[in-house]
Scaffold this motif. Structure first.
Motif, PDB file in Angstrom:
ATOM      1  N   UNK A 139       0.860  -1.201   0.008  1.00 48.21           N
ATOM      2  CA  UNK A 139       0.126   0.060   0.066  1.00 48.21           C
ATOM      3  C   UNK A 139       0.813   1.221  -0.091  1.00 48.21           C
TER       4      UNK A 139
ATOM      5  N   UNK B 250       0.529   0.587   5.553  1.00 48.79           N
ATOM      6  CA  UNK B 250      -0.309  -0.234   6.546  1.00 48.79           C
ATOM      7  C   UNK B 250       0.385  -1.253   7.171  1.00 48.79           C
TER       8      UNK B 250
ATOM      9  N   UNK C 255       1.742  -2.861  10.811  1.00 51.15           N
ATOM     10  CA  UNK C 255       1.064  -2.883  12.498  1.00 51.15           C
ATOM     11  C   UNK C 255       1.953  -2.081  13.182  1.00 51.15           C
TER      12      UNK C 255
ATOM     13  N   UNK D  42       3.552  -3.916  16.395  1.00 48.93           N
ATOM     14  CA  UNK D  42       4.392  -5.023  16.267  1.00 48.93           C
ATOM     15  C   UNK D  42       5.641  -4.827  15.656  1.00 48.93           C
TER      16      UNK D  42
ATOM     17  N   UNK E 115       2.888 -12.149  10.732  1.00 46.96           N
ATOM     18  CA  UNK E 115       1.232 -12.287  10.748  1.00 46.96           C
ATOM     19  C   UNK E 115       0.728 -13.025   9.461  1.00 46.96           C
TER      20      UNK E 115
ATOM     21  N   UNK F 230      10.419  -1.374  15.562  1.00 58.80           N
ATOM     22  CA  UNK F 230       9.160  -1.149  15.323  1.00 58.80           C
ATOM     23  C   UNK F 230       9.051  -0.246  14.009  1.00 58.80           C
TER      24      UNK F 230
ATOM     25  N   UNK G  64       7.585   2.724  13.486  1.00 58.00           N
ATOM     26  CA  UNK G  64       8.019   3.995  13.338  1.00 58.00           C
ATOM     27  C   UNK G  64       9.528   4.386  13.580  1.00 58.00           C
TER      28      UNK G  64
ATOM     29  N   UNK H 105       5.944  -8.655   3.950  1.00 55.77           N
ATOM     30  CA  UNK H 105       4.882  -9.206   4.595  1.00 55.77           C
ATOM     31  C   UNK H 105       4.199  -9.900   3.578  1.00 55.77           C
TER      32      UNK H 105
ATOM     33  N   UNK I 192      -6.214   3.699  12.214  1.00 52.57           N
ATOM     34  CA  UNK I 192      -5.901   3.706  10.863  1.00 52.57           C
ATOM     35  C   UNK I 192      -6.804   2.518  10.249  1.00 52.57           C
TER      36      UNK I 192
ATOM     37  N   UNK J 168      -6.264   1.255   7.244  1.00 47.46           N
ATOM     38  CA  UNK J 168      -5.590   0.735   6.834  1.00 47.46           C
ATOM     39  C   UNK J 168      -4.976  -0.482   6.876  1.00 47.46           C
ATOM     40  N   UNK J 169      -4.840  -0.673   8.393  1.00 46.82           N
ATOM     41  CA  UNK J 169      -4.277  -1.984   8.924  1.00 46.82           C
ATOM     42  C   UNK J 169      -5.269  -3.099   8.797  1.00 46.82           C
TER      43      UNK J 169
ATOM     44  N   UNK K 273      -5.180  -4.169   5.163  1.00 51.25           N
ATOM     45  CA  UNK K 273      -4.017  -4.949   5.036  1.00 51.25           C
ATOM     46  C   UNK K 273      -4.324  -6.258   5.432  1.00 51.25           C
ATOM     47  N   UNK K 274      -4.879  -6.418   6.802  1.00 53.16           N
ATOM     48  CA  UNK K 274      -4.976  -7.929   7.374  1.00 53.16           C
ATOM     49  C   UNK K 274      -5.992  -8.465   6.502  1.00 53.16           C
TER      50      UNK K 274
ATOM     51  N   UNK L 259      -9.279  -9.571  12.164  1.00 49.78           N
ATOM     52  CA  UNK L 259      -8.724  -8.260  11.956  1.00 49.78           C
ATOM     53  C   UNK L 259      -9.165  -7.153  12.901  1.00 49.78           C
TER      54      UNK L 259
ATOM     55  N   UNK M 264      -7.337  -9.100  16.738  1.00 52.15           N
ATOM     56  CA  UNK M 264      -5.864  -9.387  16.713  1.00 52.15           C
ATOM     57  C   UNK M 264      -4.924  -8.257  15.971  1.00 52.15           C
ATOM     58  N   UNK M 265      -5.669  -7.198  15.090  1.00 54.24           N
ATOM     59  CA  UNK M 265      -4.997  -6.254  14.512  1.00 54.24           C
ATOM     60  C   UNK M 265      -5.659  -4.741  14.951  1.00 54.24           C
TER      61      UNK M 265
ATOM     62  N   UNK N 272      -5.084  -4.172  19.086  1.00 53.44           N
ATOM     63  CA  UNK N 272      -3.670  -4.079  19.617  1.00 53.44           C
ATOM     64  C   UNK N 272      -3.069  -2.688  18.938  1.00 53.44           C
ATOM     65  N   UNK N 273      -3.613  -2.536  17.793  1.00 54.33           N
ATOM     66  CA  UNK N 273      -3.051  -1.109  17.096  1.00 54.33           C
ATOM     67  C   UNK N 273      -3.614  -0.058  17.968  1.00 54.33           C
TER      68      UNK N 273
ATOM     69  N   UNK O  62       3.417   0.374  25.079  1.00 60.81           N
ATOM     70  CA  UNK O  62       2.730  -0.146  23.886  1.00 60.81           C
ATOM     71  C   UNK O  62       2.728   0.597  22.654  1.00 60.81           C
ATOM     72  N   UNK O  63       3.084   1.852  22.771  1.00 60.92           N
ATOM     73  CA  UNK O  63       2.927   2.832  21.470  1.00 60.92           C
ATOM     74  C   UNK O  63       4.016   2.549  20.749  1.00 60.92           C
ATOM     75  N   UNK O  64       5.254   2.523  20.955  1.00 58.00           N
ATOM     76  CA  UNK O  64       6.457   2.532  20.198  1.00 58.00           C
ATOM     77  C   UNK O  64       6.472   3.470  19.156  1.00 58.00           C
ATOM     78  N   UNK O  65       6.281   4.645  19.604  1.00 63.43           N
ATOM     79  CA  UNK O  65       6.399   5.720  18.810  1.00 63.43           C
ATOM     80  C   UNK O  65       7.616   6.578  19.260  1.00 63.43           C
TER      81      UNK O  65
END
Lengths: 366, 225
Positions: free
Chosen positions: A93, A97, A99, A102, A110, A142, A144, A158, B124, B126-127, B130-131, B141, B144-145, B148-149, B222-225
């Motif tokens: 995409x 997109x 995750x 993760x 996945x 990750x 980001x 993926x 988003x 988009x995830x 994608x799933x 979706x 599990x997607x 968690x997002x 959990x954010x990882x940004x």
């Protein structure tokens, strides 16, 4: 390359209801994508490209017509059948997109989890895929923490996890800078060549098509207006929509405004020459040899399409009137198409110029 | 009977305060866990049945949404009393901590449902696409997607919710459930003892700070940004 189609559209129509209006996002499309090729779908935003590819893996349902993918009539599949089909079609995409919660490795893992692949095999496959896209050292990062190009490579890994035969790329390079775009396109080429994956690639960028695609379809307002071999379609566009797209995407043909400005400095005879279908370059010196005339390039450009030179040059020809006529005649014999714009004193219109579409015509579907 | 003085007496107020803290924590934590989980389910149902959702069903969404809008605006002190028959039917009593937890859970489910819906809508889409493109079922979706997002914002939302639940628990004193609110009103306000009220306020502030800090820390992890 064999000519056996891997994806076949027949009379495919997709309608979106927008309030009380109906938008025919995909309108009665017949199209074959051949096994093993990189097939480009080009057009402006809102032309229906994204919807068209989403019909291949049934992220959108057709309203009419049939689609066969790899011997399966996908338009007849139920939800369970669709899930099996989708494991055989990878997709990447524009916005990747991924995750975000993760790691890179878990993103790639996945689809393997979905396919219920045992853990040991999943690990090995993830390592193999990350190696293939050159991100082995980023497995525990990750998304980001990655650059755009790296993110798209994760997206590609993926998408390839379950070894699909088909890869759908939805504007996969549109969010990337030119250099990164080149890297990702090279990766797509490798996937096509080394793994034999058929790629359907949507883009609004001419450079992407000319760099990787074997064949191309041009879409406008839900219809496929023209399709075929990339060089043929671009060098010899039959449809106005195609000409318009090439014109704006490449900018090698001067608009009437540019012609007017060029004439201020070049009052002589202006001639626009497209490079011939033969794919040969243009021998400018041969045009004037033995004649009392000069020819200079005043606008245009030449690039490569499907590894052959392609472009348009605007020349100013000056000298003795009879000799100037002879230069134009010679040009007509070696170039693909020639349009005589006359002189500043005696101008002629550019009969092959296509007016840009009004912006209000644009229809956003996604 | 103690004289009506403006002071804090550890021997007298100390044990009362500990009991009140215990009651408040019990009400708040039990409510947050039960109401939070059920609210998550309710919120997922709201999100999934919305127009254009994974299980789009306009009628179901309208009913679910109506129920939330029905209960949310009722002031909690009135809701406790209005829900009395239902409370007795479910918990067997209309007095005490257990009786207070029931209406608190109901209100928390409704608040959590909106919170979850909002956070998922903001995630988003988009995830999910994608799933789904990888062959994930709609349920997969979603659970599990998408969840968690959206986990980071969800955790922050729960921390925010903690304050609301604490606020509700202060009113539970009205039906004999005790807690810090009851302590502040009965031993502070009613006896002109401002110090006691301030101590109760101080304890509540500390609780909120701890809850918010926990929420922030967890969300960051959990954010990882």
């Amino acid at each position: 390359m064999t000519v056996e189609p891997i994806i076949t559209f027949r009379g495919v129509t997709k309608i979106f209801a927008t309030g009380k209006d109906q938008l025919r996002a995909v309108d009665d499309v017949d199209l074959d994508v051949r096994r093993g090729e990189i097939f480009g779908v080009v057009g402006y935003s809102g032309a229906g490209k994204s919807t068209l590819v989403r019909l291949i893996n049934m992220l959108e349902r057709v309203d009419a017509g049939t689609i066969d993918v790899d011997g399966r009539r996908v338009t007849d599949l139920d939800e369970r059948g669709l899930r099996a089909l989708r494991a055989d079609i990878g997709m990447i995409f524009q916005q990747f997109n991924l995750f975000g919660g993760r790691t890179v490795a878990r993103n790639v893992e996945y689809p393997l989890r979905l396919a219920k692949v045992p853990k040991a095999q999943r690990r090995a496959r993830v390592a193999e895929l990350l190696e293939f896209v050159g991100l082995s050292d980023k497995a525990r990062r990750y998304p980001a923490q990655l650059s755009g190009g790296q993110k798209q490579r994760v997206g590609i890994a993926r998408a390839l996890a379950t070894s699909p035969n088909i890869l759908l790329a939805d504007e996969a390079t549109s969010a990337l800078d030119p250099e990164t775009t080149r890297d990702v396109l090279n990766l797509l080429r490798r996937i096509n060549r080394e793994l034999g994956v058929t790629i359907v690639l949507i883009t609004h960028e001419m450079s992407v098509v000319q760099y990787v695609c074997h064949r191309v379809a041009v879409m406008e307002r839900g219809k496929v207006v023209e399709h075929g071999d990339v060089y043929t379609v671009f060098a010899n566009p039959r449809e106005t929509a195609t000409r318009r797209f090439i014109q704006t995407a490449l900018n090698y043909r001067p608009s009437p405004e540019i012609v007017a400005r060029v004439r201020e400095r070049h009052p002589g005879r202006l001639v626009v020459a497209s490079l011939a279908d033969t794919g040969a370059g243009l021998d400018v010196s041969a045009l004037t040899s033995g004649l009392d005339a000069s020819a200079s390039v005043v606008f245009g450009g030449v690039t490569q399409v499907a590894d052959r030179p392609f472009g348009s040059l605007t020349l100013e020809v000056a000298g003795a009137p009879a000799d100037v006529d002879e230069v134009v005649a010679r040009l007509g014999r070696v170039a693909g198409a020639v349009v005589d714009l006359g002189t500043a004193a005696n101008p002629l219109p550019d009969v092959r110029w296509v007016e840009p579409r009004d912006s209000e015509d644009e229809v956003a579907t996604r | 009977m103690r004289p009506l003085t403006n002071d804090w007496d550890w021997a007298y107020h100390g044990p009362l305060l500990w009991t009140a803290i215990g009651q408040t924590l019990q009400m708040v934590l039990v409510t947050l866990v039960i109401g939070g989980l059920l609210g998550l389910g309710y919120g997922l149902a709201l999100y999934a049945t919305r127009r254009g959702g994974l299980y789009a069903a306009g009628g179901v969404y309208a009913v679910l949404s109506f129920v939330v809008n029905l209960i949310r605006p009722i002031p909690f002190i009135i809701f406790i009393t209005a829900a009395r028959p239902l409370t007795i039917a479910v918990t067997g009593t209309s007095l005490g901590v257990r009786a207070a937890i029931f209406p608190m859970v109901i209100v928390t489910i409704m608040a959590t449902a909106r919170l979850v819906e909002q956070n998922l809508v903001a995630a988003d889409p988009g995830v999910i696409e994608a799933a789904r493109a990888m062959g994930a079922s709609r349920f997969n979706a979603l659970i599990h997607v998408l969840v968690p997002e959206a986990l980071g914002p969800l955790i922050l939302g729960y921390a925010f919710l903690f304050v609301g639940v604490l606020d509700m628990s202060a009113m539970a004193g009205a039906i004999g459930a005790g807690g810090l609110g009851y302590f502040a009103i009965s031993y502070g306000y009613d006896r002109y003892n401002d110090v006691v009220t301030w101590v109760a306020v101080g304890v509540i502030i500390v609780m909120v700070q701890i809850a918010q800090h926990l929420g922030n820390t967890l969300a960051r992890r959990v954010l990882h940004r």
